[in-house]
Design a protein around this motif. Structure first.
Motif, PDB file in Angstrom:
ATOM      1  N   THR A  96     -10.308  15.547  -5.824  1.00 49.21           N
ATOM      2  CA  THR A  96      -8.703  16.243  -6.421  1.00 49.21           C
ATOM      3  C   THR A  96      -8.275  15.761  -6.497  1.00 49.21           C
ATOM      4  O   THR A  96      -6.606  15.464  -5.895  1.00 49.21           O
ATOM      5  N   GLY A  97      -8.260  14.386  -7.389  1.00 49.11           N
ATOM      6  CA  GLY A  97      -7.234  14.405  -8.116  1.00 49.11           C
ATOM      7  C   GLY A  97      -6.187  13.185  -7.994  1.00 49.11           C
ATOM      8  O   GLY A  97      -6.987  12.545  -7.338  1.00 49.11           O
ATOM      9  N   MET A  98      -5.522  13.010  -8.353  1.00 53.27           N
ATOM     10  CA  MET A  98      -4.248  12.244  -7.149  1.00 53.27           C
ATOM     11  C   MET A  98      -4.282  12.714  -6.083  1.00 53.27           C
ATOM     12  O   MET A  98      -3.773  11.866  -5.374  1.00 53.27           O
ATOM     13  N   VAL A  99      -4.388  13.615  -5.596  1.00 50.82           N
ATOM     14  CA  VAL A  99      -4.514  14.246  -4.079  1.00 50.82           C
ATOM     15  C   VAL A  99      -5.358  13.277  -3.273  1.00 50.82           C
ATOM     16  O   VAL A  99      -4.637  12.318  -2.519  1.00 50.82           O
ATOM     17  N   GLY A 100      -6.225  12.889  -4.012  1.00 48.44           N
ATOM     18  CA  GLY A 100      -7.461  12.167  -3.421  1.00 48.44           C
ATOM     19  C   GLY A 100      -7.129  10.818  -3.407  1.00 48.44           C
ATOM     20  O   GLY A 100      -7.216  10.353  -2.221  1.00 48.44           O
ATOM     21  N   ALA A 101      -6.650  10.456  -4.793  1.00 47.75           N
ATOM     22  CA  ALA A 101      -6.227   9.078  -4.837  1.00 47.75           C
ATOM     23  C   ALA A 101      -5.031   8.318  -4.001  1.00 47.75           C
ATOM     24  O   ALA A 101      -5.423   7.628  -3.440  1.00 47.75           O
ATOM     25  N   ARG A 102      -4.065   9.159  -3.396  1.00 51.95           N
ATOM     26  CA  ARG A 102      -3.311   9.031  -2.556  1.00 51.95           C
ATOM     27  C   ARG A 102      -3.523   9.038  -1.052  1.00 51.95           C
ATOM     28  O   ARG A 102      -3.725   7.364  -0.427  1.00 51.95           O
ATOM     29  N   ILE A 103      -4.872   9.764  -1.049  1.00 54.28           N
ATOM     30  CA  ILE A 103      -4.810   9.273   0.607  1.00 54.28           C
ATOM     31  C   ILE A 103      -6.091   8.109   0.675  1.00 54.28           C
ATOM     32  O   ILE A 103      -6.099   7.504   1.480  1.00 54.28           O
ATOM     33  N   ILE A 104      -6.826   8.084   0.100  1.00 55.93           N
ATOM     34  CA  ILE A 104      -7.712   7.005  -0.462  1.00 55.93           C
ATOM     35  C   ILE A 104      -6.465   5.343  -0.195  1.00 55.93           C
ATOM     36  O   ILE A 104      -7.277   4.395   0.842  1.00 55.93           O
ATOM     37  N   HIS A 133      -4.930   5.089   3.224  1.00 52.57           N
ATOM     38  CA  HIS A 133      -6.014   5.062   4.550  1.00 52.57           C
ATOM     39  C   HIS A 133      -5.184   3.075   4.570  1.00 52.57           C
ATOM     40  O   HIS A 133      -5.891   3.065   5.895  1.00 52.57           O
ATOM     41  N   LEU A 134      -5.002   2.877   3.481  1.00 46.36           N
ATOM     42  CA  LEU A 134      -5.198   1.213   4.205  1.00 46.36           C
ATOM     43  C   LEU A 134      -3.591   0.845   4.081  1.00 46.36           C
ATOM     44  O   LEU A 134      -3.816  -0.332   5.227  1.00 46.36           O
ATOM     45  N   ILE A 135      -3.446   1.713   4.328  1.00 43.15           N
ATOM     46  CA  ILE A 135      -1.507   1.275   5.124  1.00 43.15           C
ATOM     47  C   ILE A 135      -1.844   1.611   6.998  1.00 43.15           C
ATOM     48  O   ILE A 135      -0.763   0.866   7.226  1.00 43.15           O
ATOM     49  N   VAL A 136      -2.433   2.662   6.760  1.00 41.09           N
ATOM     50  CA  VAL A 136      -3.171   2.880   8.512  1.00 41.09           C
ATOM     51  C   VAL A 136      -3.682   1.587   9.068  1.00 41.09           C
ATOM     52  O   VAL A 136      -3.421   0.978   9.814  1.00 41.09           O
ATOM     53  N   ALA A 137      -4.969   1.540   8.207  1.00 35.47           N
ATOM     54  CA  ALA A 137      -5.732  -0.009   8.299  1.00 35.47           C
ATOM     55  C   ALA A 137      -4.845  -0.900   8.662  1.00 35.47           C
ATOM     56  O   ALA A 137      -4.755  -2.200   9.981  1.00 35.47           O
ATOM     57  N   ALA A 138      -3.668  -1.606   7.816  1.00 38.43           N
ATOM     58  CA  ALA A 138      -3.130  -2.559   7.890  1.00 38.43           C
ATOM     59  C   ALA A 138      -2.296  -2.826   8.875  1.00 38.43           C
ATOM     60  O   ALA A 138      -1.719  -3.761   9.539  1.00 38.43           O
ATOM     61  N   LEU A 139      -1.514  -1.319   8.720  1.00 41.90           N
ATOM     62  CA  LEU A 139      -0.400  -1.376  10.610  1.00 41.90           C
ATOM     63  C   LEU A 139      -1.187  -1.453  11.689  1.00 41.90           C
ATOM     64  O   LEU A 139      -0.398  -2.530  12.706  1.00 41.90           O
ATOM     65  N   VAL A 140      -2.312  -0.805  11.730  1.00 37.61           N
ATOM     66  CA  VAL A 140      -3.337  -1.408  13.092  1.00 37.61           C
ATOM     67  C   VAL A 140      -3.430  -2.484  13.289  1.00 37.61           C
ATOM     68  O   VAL A 140      -3.321  -2.721  14.072  1.00 37.61           O
ATOM     69  N   THR A 141      -3.858  -2.799  12.425  1.00 41.34           N
ATOM     70  CA  THR A 141      -3.846  -4.664  12.416  1.00 41.34           C
ATOM     71  C   THR A 141      -3.248  -5.397  12.996  1.00 41.34           C
ATOM     72  O   THR A 141      -3.418  -6.802  12.990  1.00 41.34           O
ATOM     73  N   PHE A 142      -1.678  -4.832  12.166  1.00 42.18           N
ATOM     74  CA  PHE A 142      -0.769  -5.954  12.308  1.00 42.18           C
ATOM     75  C   PHE A 142      -0.331  -5.937  14.012  1.00 42.18           C
ATOM     76  O   PHE A 142      -0.170  -6.685  14.416  1.00 42.18           O
ATOM     77  N   LEU A 143      -0.653  -5.134  14.334  1.00 40.02           N
ATOM     78  CA  LEU A 143       0.271  -4.477  15.890  1.00 40.02           C
ATOM     79  C   LEU A 143      -1.117  -5.102  16.593  1.00 40.02           C
ATOM     80  O   LEU A 143      -0.804  -6.025  17.820  1.00 40.02           O
ATOM     81  N   ALA A 150       0.830  -1.077  -0.185  1.00 40.63           N
ATOM     82  CA  ALA A 150      -0.327   0.259   0.223  1.00 40.63           C
ATOM     83  C   ALA A 150       0.338   1.521   0.460  1.00 40.63           C
ATOM     84  O   ALA A 150       0.431   2.224  -0.700  1.00 40.63           O
ATOM     85  N   VAL A 151       1.986   1.196   0.268  1.00 42.88           N
ATOM     86  CA  VAL A 151       2.583   2.118   0.696  1.00 42.88           C
ATOM     87  C   VAL A 151       3.697   2.575  -0.753  1.00 42.88           C
ATOM     88  O   VAL A 151       3.699   3.446  -1.202  1.00 42.88           O
ATOM     89  N   VAL A 152       3.814   1.302  -1.441  1.00 42.57           N
ATOM     90  CA  VAL A 152       4.322   1.386  -2.737  1.00 42.57           C
ATOM     91  C   VAL A 152       3.451   2.002  -4.020  1.00 42.57           C
ATOM     92  O   VAL A 152       3.116   3.478  -4.680  1.00 42.57           O
ATOM     93  N   ILE A 153       2.155   1.313  -3.676  1.00 49.20           N
ATOM     94  CA  ILE A 153       1.260   2.599  -4.525  1.00 49.20           C
ATOM     95  C   ILE A 153       0.733   4.028  -3.760  1.00 49.20           C
ATOM     96  O   ILE A 153       1.004   4.255  -5.031  1.00 49.20           O
ATOM     97  N   THR A 154       0.533   4.103  -2.862  1.00 50.64           N
ATOM     98  CA  THR A 154       0.441   5.744  -2.364  1.00 50.64           C
ATOM     99  C   THR A 154       0.962   6.381  -2.952  1.00 50.64           C
ATOM    100  O   THR A 154       0.707   7.584  -3.310  1.00 50.64           O
ATOM    101  N   LEU A 155       2.790   6.157  -3.108  1.00 47.98           N
ATOM    102  CA  LEU A 155       3.625   7.494  -3.335  1.00 47.98           C
ATOM    103  C   LEU A 155       4.101   6.806  -5.069  1.00 47.98           C
ATOM    104  O   LEU A 155       5.373   7.341  -5.346  1.00 47.98           O
ATOM    105  N   ALA A 156       3.784   5.739  -5.352  1.00 46.71           N
ATOM    106  CA  ALA A 156       4.298   5.085  -7.200  1.00 46.71           C
ATOM    107  C   ALA A 156       4.192   7.156  -7.671  1.00 46.71           C
ATOM    108  O   ALA A 156       3.732   7.291  -7.829  1.00 46.71           O
ATOM    109  N   PRO A 157       5.781   6.760  -8.788  1.00 41.75           N
ATOM    110  CA  PRO A 157       5.961   8.223  -9.592  1.00 41.75           C
ATOM    111  C   PRO A 157       5.002   8.021 -10.638  1.00 41.75           C
ATOM    112  O   PRO A 157       5.130   8.871 -11.678  1.00 41.75           O
TER     113      PRO A 157
END
Length: 433
Positions: A172-180, A183-193, A101-108
């Motif tokens: 909001t274009g690509m900014v909104g896409a990265r926000i969406i 949120h998967l990163i946060v959800a996955a990390l909280v679930t892992f913990l 999810a990190v890679v998807i969010t930051l993909a250039p």
């Protein structure tokens, strides 16, 4: 043979301990993240297409890749869980999902996006059969269907959250896409913990042997145990149901907004808003399904709502995707889906598949089904462009076939399943926290 739902219809269902609901919720995050990943790609697809300058076939390839990776992940992850322990896979795959999810969010660029989808898709797929096996292992016989079906609530919640974010951030274009996707990163990390802190106790050898004897299935996790009648028949039947039903569900999950925009003539905001408006119906009714999952009403209502579901797709097909017809379709589909959809597949799989190879066998059915969905997703944009009516009628036929397969599962396999199953198979029981 003893029918699973043989308890008196009005008998009060025994309460399920709170710690088991916690297990179900954390395991259900696999379904949440699976649905959220697929729908986030769908919601962001037009944005990705413009930002990365993609063509129509590349857009189809992106959707196919995420589904294909989930298929491969399910196949490999379910087997690894049975071989090396469900707890280990249960924790590691959610961490790998967060990395993807990190890679998807930051993909250039689109190449990096592909890599992120690859990682997240494989991890999401691996977590699906593993998490369901963990819930089934932990659940008491009289509460297994309720706990397993609760993961479907999480699946619907994943769709609702992403569609809501897509609607709010539609301009909001690509900014909104990265926000969406962020949120998967946060959800996955909280679930892992939270999963890492979950106390899971190893079941006794005697308990494992008792359950295996009760289900008349071979003990052990050898791959040969998958290729016998006890495993193959329910695996084939649940696969046929899931793949035929899922072609329709997956197509609308990935391309529902796309269809409303390109065929029905809705704007991006209106199309996202239509999806969002009707999803709460499905969420509420999925909770209702959880309440009745351990009663005879689970399968009785399937008969009613599988007909409603086919009628919904007939209306969409007859109107060739016109906006009015699609509005009626979405209402009927969201009403019927909770009672004749993936929740039924999850419950039936856990009730009919041998316990010692649940991860492997359900991983196979997930993998084969998602592989088919990937192929369908690849050609869907082109087929929709050629004839939306043809696409919708083909999906309607698939939905009708799923109804036939579901009736077979209820009348043959559920009747053969034992009324009780005792302890978890080679993964883990759950210690009270």
């Amino acid at each position: 043979m003893i029918r699973f739902s043989s308890a008196p219809e009005h008998a009060e269902q025994p309460p399920i301990p709170k710690h088991l609901w916690k297990v179900a919720a954390l395991s259900g995050m696999a379904s949440y993240l699976d649905a959220a990943l697929i729908v986030s790609i769908a919601v962001n697809l037009a944005i990705y297409r413009d930002h990365y300058d993609m063509g129509v076939w590349m857009a189809g390839a992106i959707s196919a890749i995420v589904t294909g990776c989930i298929a491969v992940g399910s196949l490999v992850g379910g087997r690894l869980a049975d071989m090396f322990g469900r707890r280990r896979v249960y924790n590691l795959d959610i961490l790998c999902y967060a990395i993807g999810a990190v890679v998807i969010t930051l993909a250039p660029n689109d190449i990096v996006l592909f890599v992120g989808v690859l990682i997240a898709g494989l991890a999401a797929g691996a977590d699906l059969p593993t998490s369901l096996a963990v819930v089934s292992d932990a659940a008491p016989p009289d509460g297994r269907a309720r706990l397993v079906s609760f993961t479907q609530v999480m699946w619907v919640a994943g769709i609702v959250v992403v569609i809501f974010l897509g609607y709010v951030l539609s301009d909001t274009g690509m900014v909104g896409a990265r926000i969406i996707t962020g949120h998967l990163i946060v959800a996955a990390l909280v679930t892992f913990l939270l999963r890492a802190r979950l106390e899971l106790a190893e079941p006794s050898e005697a308990a494992q042997q008792e359950e295996a004897a009760a289900l008349a299935a071979p003990r052990g996790i050898e791959l040969k145990n998958v290729w016998n009648r006890a495993a193959l028949l329910p695996m084939a039947a649940t696969f046929v149901y899931y793949v035929t039903w899922g072609i329709g569900a997956n197509t609308f999950g990935q391309f529902g907004t796309y269809l409303l925009v390109t065929v029905s003539g809705a704007s991006q905001s209106l199309a996202t808003g239509i999806n969002l408006a009707f999803l709460p119906i499905a969420l509420v009714l999925t909770f209702v399904f959880v309440r009745i999952a351990d009663t005879p009403w689970r399968d009785r209502l399937f008969y009613v709502f599988t007909v409603v579901q086919v009628v919904a797709f007939c209306i969409a097909s007859l109107t060739a995707g016109a906006l009015v017809g699609m509005l009626v379709f979405f209402v009927l589909y969201q009403i019927s889906n909770p009672f004749a959809g993936e929740a039924s597949y999850k419950v039936w799989s856990q009730l009919t598949l041998p316990p010692d190879t649940r991860g492997t066998t359900q991983g196979l059915t997930y993998a084969l089904s998602r592989g088919v969905f990937a192929g369908v997703a690849f050609v869907t944009p082109a087929l929709m462009d050629y004839s939306a009516s043809l696409l919708l009628w083909l999906i309607t036929l698939c939905m009708a076939a799923s109804g036939v397969a579901g009736v077979y599962v209820i009348h043959v396999l559920i009747r053969r399943s034992p009324e009780t199953a005792v302890a978890p198979a080679p993964g883990l029981g759950v210690a009270r926290t």
